[in-house]
Every structure is written in C-alpha cells, then in structure tokens.
Design a protein around this motif. Structure first.
Motif, mmCIF file in Angstrom:
data_model
loop_
_atom_site.group_PDB
_atom_site.id
_atom_site.type_symbol
_atom_site.label_atom_id
_atom_site.label_comp_id
_atom_site.label_asym_id
_atom_site.label_seq_id
_atom_site.Cartn_x
_atom_site.Cartn_y
_atom_site.Cartn_z
ATOM 1 N N UNK A 145 -81.486 -8.029 19.235
ATOM 2 C CA UNK A 145 -82.022 -9.359 19.520
ATOM 3 C C UNK A 145 -81.141 -10.127 20.505
ATOM 4 N N UNK A 146 -79.825 -10.019 20.306
ATOM 5 C CA UNK A 146 -78.919 -10.777 21.182
ATOM 6 C C UNK A 146 -78.952 -10.265 22.625
ATOM 7 N N UNK A 147 -79.528 -9.083 22.822
ATOM 8 C CA UNK A 147 -79.586 -8.509 24.177
ATOM 9 C C UNK A 147 -80.983 -8.635 24.790
ATOM 10 N N UNK A 148 -81.922 -9.269 24.058
ATOM 11 C CA UNK A 148 -83.331 -9.131 24.448
ATOM 12 C C UNK A 148 -83.639 -9.657 25.847
ATOM 13 N N UNK A 149 -82.860 -10.626 26.337
ATOM 14 C CA UNK A 149 -83.134 -11.149 27.687
ATOM 15 C C UNK A 149 -82.297 -10.477 28.762
ATOM 16 N N UNK A 150 -81.396 -9.633 28.330
ATOM 17 C CA UNK A 150 -80.530 -8.941 29.313
ATOM 18 C C UNK A 150 -81.329 -7.913 30.098
ATOM 19 N N UNK A 151 -80.839 -7.616 31.313
ATOM 20 C CA UNK A 151 -81.510 -6.594 32.114
ATOM 21 C C UNK A 151 -81.153 -5.213 31.562
ATOM 22 N N UNK A 152 -82.176 -4.406 31.335
ATOM 23 C CA UNK A 152 -81.979 -3.088 30.728
ATOM 24 C C UNK A 152 -80.959 -2.260 31.504
ATOM 25 N N UNK A 153 -81.067 -2.278 32.824
ATOM 26 C CA UNK A 153 -80.222 -1.394 33.648
ATOM 27 C C UNK A 153 -78.736 -1.739 33.549
ATOM 28 N N UNK A 154 -78.418 -2.940 33.046
ATOM 29 C CA UNK A 154 -77.003 -3.342 32.955
ATOM 30 C C UNK A 154 -76.377 -3.007 31.599
ATOM 31 N N UNK A 155 -77.123 -2.378 30.707
ATOM 32 C CA UNK A 155 -76.589 -2.105 29.365
ATOM 33 C C UNK A 155 -75.706 -0.859 29.361
ATOM 34 N N UNK A 156 -74.930 -0.716 28.294
ATOM 35 C CA UNK A 156 -74.138 0.515 28.095
ATOM 36 C C UNK A 156 -75.077 1.641 27.665
ATOM 37 N N UNK A 157 -74.574 2.867 27.717
ATOM 38 C CA UNK A 157 -75.392 4.031 27.339
ATOM 39 C C UNK A 157 -75.926 3.939 25.924
ATOM 40 N N UNK A 158 -75.077 3.506 24.983
ATOM 41 C CA UNK A 158 -75.486 3.415 23.580
ATOM 42 C C UNK A 158 -76.545 2.340 23.392
ATOM 43 N N UNK A 159 -76.359 1.210 24.096
ATOM 44 C CA UNK A 159 -77.346 0.124 23.996
ATOM 45 C C UNK A 159 -78.686 0.568 24.584
ATOM 46 N N UNK A 160 -78.636 1.243 25.736
ATOM 47 C CA UNK A 160 -79.886 1.727 26.361
ATOM 48 C C UNK A 160 -80.625 2.657 25.406
ATOM 49 N N UNK A 161 -79.872 3.532 24.770
ATOM 50 C CA UNK A 161 -80.502 4.495 23.865
ATOM 51 C C UNK A 161 -81.176 3.762 22.703
ATOM 52 N N UNK A 162 -80.536 2.713 22.187
ATOM 53 C CA UNK A 162 -81.148 1.926 21.098
ATOM 54 C C UNK A 162 -82.430 1.246 21.583
ATOM 55 N N UNK A 163 -82.411 0.750 22.833
ATOM 56 C CA UNK A 163 -83.602 0.097 23.385
ATOM 57 C C UNK A 163 -84.750 1.104 23.481
ATOM 58 N N UNK A 164 -84.442 2.310 23.940
ATOM 59 C CA UNK A 164 -85.503 3.313 24.111
ATOM 60 C C UNK A 164 -86.050 3.757 22.759
ATOM 61 N N UNK A 165 -85.178 3.778 21.750
ATOM 62 C CA UNK A 165 -85.662 4.111 20.405
ATOM 63 C C UNK A 165 -86.505 2.951 19.857
ATOM 64 N N UNK A 166 -86.098 1.722 20.148
ATOM 65 C CA UNK A 166 -86.915 0.564 19.733
ATOM 66 C C UNK A 166 -88.290 0.639 20.386
ATOM 67 N N UNK A 167 -88.326 1.039 21.662
ATOM 68 C CA UNK A 167 -89.619 1.173 22.349
ATOM 69 C C UNK A 167 -90.477 2.227 21.640
ATOM 70 N N UNK A 168 -89.837 3.321 21.214
ATOM 71 C CA UNK A 168 -90.573 4.363 20.488
ATOM 72 C C UNK A 168 -91.086 3.825 19.151
ATOM 73 N N UNK A 169 -90.268 3.013 18.476
ATOM 74 C CA UNK A 169 -90.650 2.482 17.157
ATOM 75 C C UNK A 169 -91.869 1.551 17.275
ATOM 76 N N UNK A 170 -91.914 0.678 18.284
ATOM 77 C CA UNK A 170 -93.056 -0.263 18.380
ATOM 78 C C UNK A 170 -94.351 0.471 18.710
ATOM 79 N N UNK A 171 -94.207 1.670 19.196
ATOM 80 C CA UNK A 171 -95.391 2.479 19.486
ATOM 81 C C UNK A 171 -96.087 2.912 18.189
#
Ligand code: ADP
Ligand code: MG
Length: 270
Positions: A145-171
């Motif tokens: 949640x604290x990262x929700x407005x951040x630009x995806x491309x600027x995240x760390x590898x671990x954060x990006x992976x969590x975002x992509x898993x979140x995208x899979x979960x909302x599906x």
C-alpha cells in the motif's frame, strides 16, 4: 504477510487441476525442444520445475499458459483442452508471472496490479467498484500500500516481484504460473516470496533454480533434463542425488535431517 480480513471481497479461491499428456513443442515441425512430457498437478498443489539452463523449463511453461500450441500431446485444465477454451477464458483462469516486466512505461504500482482485472473487464467499460476493492485488498495483502503511487520501474527486484504477484492475485485465477520468481532476490526475499505463494489459494506451477528451496516449498517436483522429464513426484520421491547429479552434471550429495522430510543437497563439480 496476509490478513484474513483481506479475503472478504475476493471470491473463494478456485483451484484447477492441470494434466499434461505426451506434450512436445519445437520451433519447427520435427524439431522438438521439449518432447513427450506427461505430468499432473492436482488442484491446490505447488509444482516446482527444476533443471539446468536450456533444459526446456520456460518452453514447458509457455505451453501451460497457452502461449504456444503443442506440436503433439495436450494440456488440459480441469479436463478440458486449453486450445478448446478462448484466450480470454484462459486469461481469467491462469495468471502468469514472468521475468520480463513493463520497465519502460510510467505505470504506478497500483496501475500494474489493476491490470490483473483486464481479463474480467467487459469491453471498454470503466473499472468496477469490485476491481478497485480487489486491487486495494491485494495491495494490502502483499504489503504494497505504501508503494501504490510509486512508479513500478523504480522498485527493487523483491518489490517488483510482490507487485507482479499482487497482479496475479487480483486476477482471481485458478492457477498461477511463475517463471523463476526468486531470480535475483537475496535469500530473505526468496523465502518471503515462496512463503507468500504457499499461502495463496490457487494451484501453483513455478520454475525454481534452488533445489533445496524447491524441496521446502513444493508439494510436487519435476526435474527437466534435455527437454524431457527425468523425474516427477513428491520432493521425497523425485529429488534423489543420482537424478540431480545426472540432470545438472554435478556431484550432488543428499543429507536427510529429519527422516520424514525431503533430503537437502550440497553440490560439487564432478
Ligand atoms: P530453460 O527455461 O530451461 O532455461 P528454455 O525453455 O528457455 O530453457 O529453452 C530451451 C532450449 O530451447 C534452449 O536451447 C533455447 O535456446 C531453445 N528455444 C527456446 N525457444 C525457442 C524458439 N522459439 N526457437 C528456437 N529455439 C528455442
Ligand atoms: Mg527459463
């Protein structure tokens, strides 16, 4: 991570079974990169696919999420051939987390997570209240949640992976397929991602490089060697020092800490 309240608005997790039967694929007729693969992933299981670079793991996954049509054999989702279902239906039921990410586009974390709702959207309609709710829940569940407005491309590898898993979960998929989800992550982040996947509802199919992590987190393991399945079963059954040594061209040494648990392995060059 995770919070029971977050489950409130999400449909009860459906889990599909996957049957791979005599599967072969290659770029040209008669040239098979993977050949005659058969395996079953029961509903709710976590299959880890391991094998050396170039063995055909990603190619197998591409067949499982209907990116390429088998040259021979079939992939069935709950008994129904993937190629008899529309791409949209497959996109609703199977979520895919790959290495390639939309790095060059200025998407926010929230935008990327929301994209998981695209297969459920009717035409060009606006996002529904439910789409917004599911996105908010996934952002909470994956502590984004604290990262929700951040630009995806600027995240760390671990954060990006969590975002992509979140995208899979909302599906709200029945199966999540991941290609090396722990790649480039330090050991703590690898453990976090795997623990997170373990806690999700859907059937999981993932490629993993770390054999010991596969033994810990998977309910089934398939060892791929030169485009063929060299072993398949529970971690106890499938992971033997002999098979791993042959598949990876190393000397693998098995250590069993607790009798009932799968072995752990150390490796050396032959
Ligand atoms: P892994 O994921 O196990 O590292 P891949 O499935 O990516 O292996 O690739 C297996 C082999 O097939 C590699 O040698 C790769 O170069 C080759 N390969 C994969 N896709 C294609 C393709 N579309 N055309 C030709 N060769 C390919
Ligand atoms: Mg690969």
């Amino acid at each position: 991570m995770g919070n029971a309240n977050n489950q409130a608005g999400r449909s009860a997790s459906k889990q599909a079974r996957l049957d791979v039967d005599g599967l072969s694929w290659g770029p040209r007729p008669g040239q098979h990169i993977i050949a005659n693969m058969s395996l079953t992933v029961a509903a709710g299981e976590r299959l880890a696919i391991i094998g050396p670079n170039g063995a055909g793991k990603s190619t197998l996954l591409r067949c499982l999420y209907r990116a390429v049509r088998p040259a021979r054999g079939s992939v069935r989702l709950d008994g129904i051939d993937l190629w008899s279902i529309s791409p949209r239906e497959v996109a609703k039921r199977i979520a895919v987390v790959l290495q390639e990410t939309p790095a060059d586009f200025p998407f926010s974390v929230r935008d990327v997570v929301m994209m998981g709702r695209i297969p459920h959207r009717k035409g060009l309609s606006r996002w529904s209240e439910r789409d917004h709710d599911l996105t908010a829940m996934a952002l909470d569940e994956l502590e984004l949640r604290h990262l929700s407005r951040r630009q995806f491309s600027c995240l760390s590898g671990g954060e990006k992976q969590r975002v992509l898993i979140a995208r899979a979960v909302v599906q709200e998929p029945e199966i999540i397929i991941l290609d090396e989800p722990t790649n480039h992550l330090d050991i703590r982040h690898q453990l976090e991602i795997l623990a997170l996947l373990k806690g999700l509802g859907p059937t999981i199919v993932m490629t993993l490089h770390d054999i010991n992590l596969a033994a810990d987190f998977a309910t089934k393991v398939a060892i791929i060697q030169s485009g063929r399945i060299a072993g398949h079963g529970s971690p106890q059954e499938a992971l033997t020092a002999q098979r791993i040594s042959a598949a990876f061209d190393v000397t693998a040494c098995a250590h069993r800490v607790v009798d009932a648990e799968p072995s752990r392995f150390t490796f050396s060059l032959i």
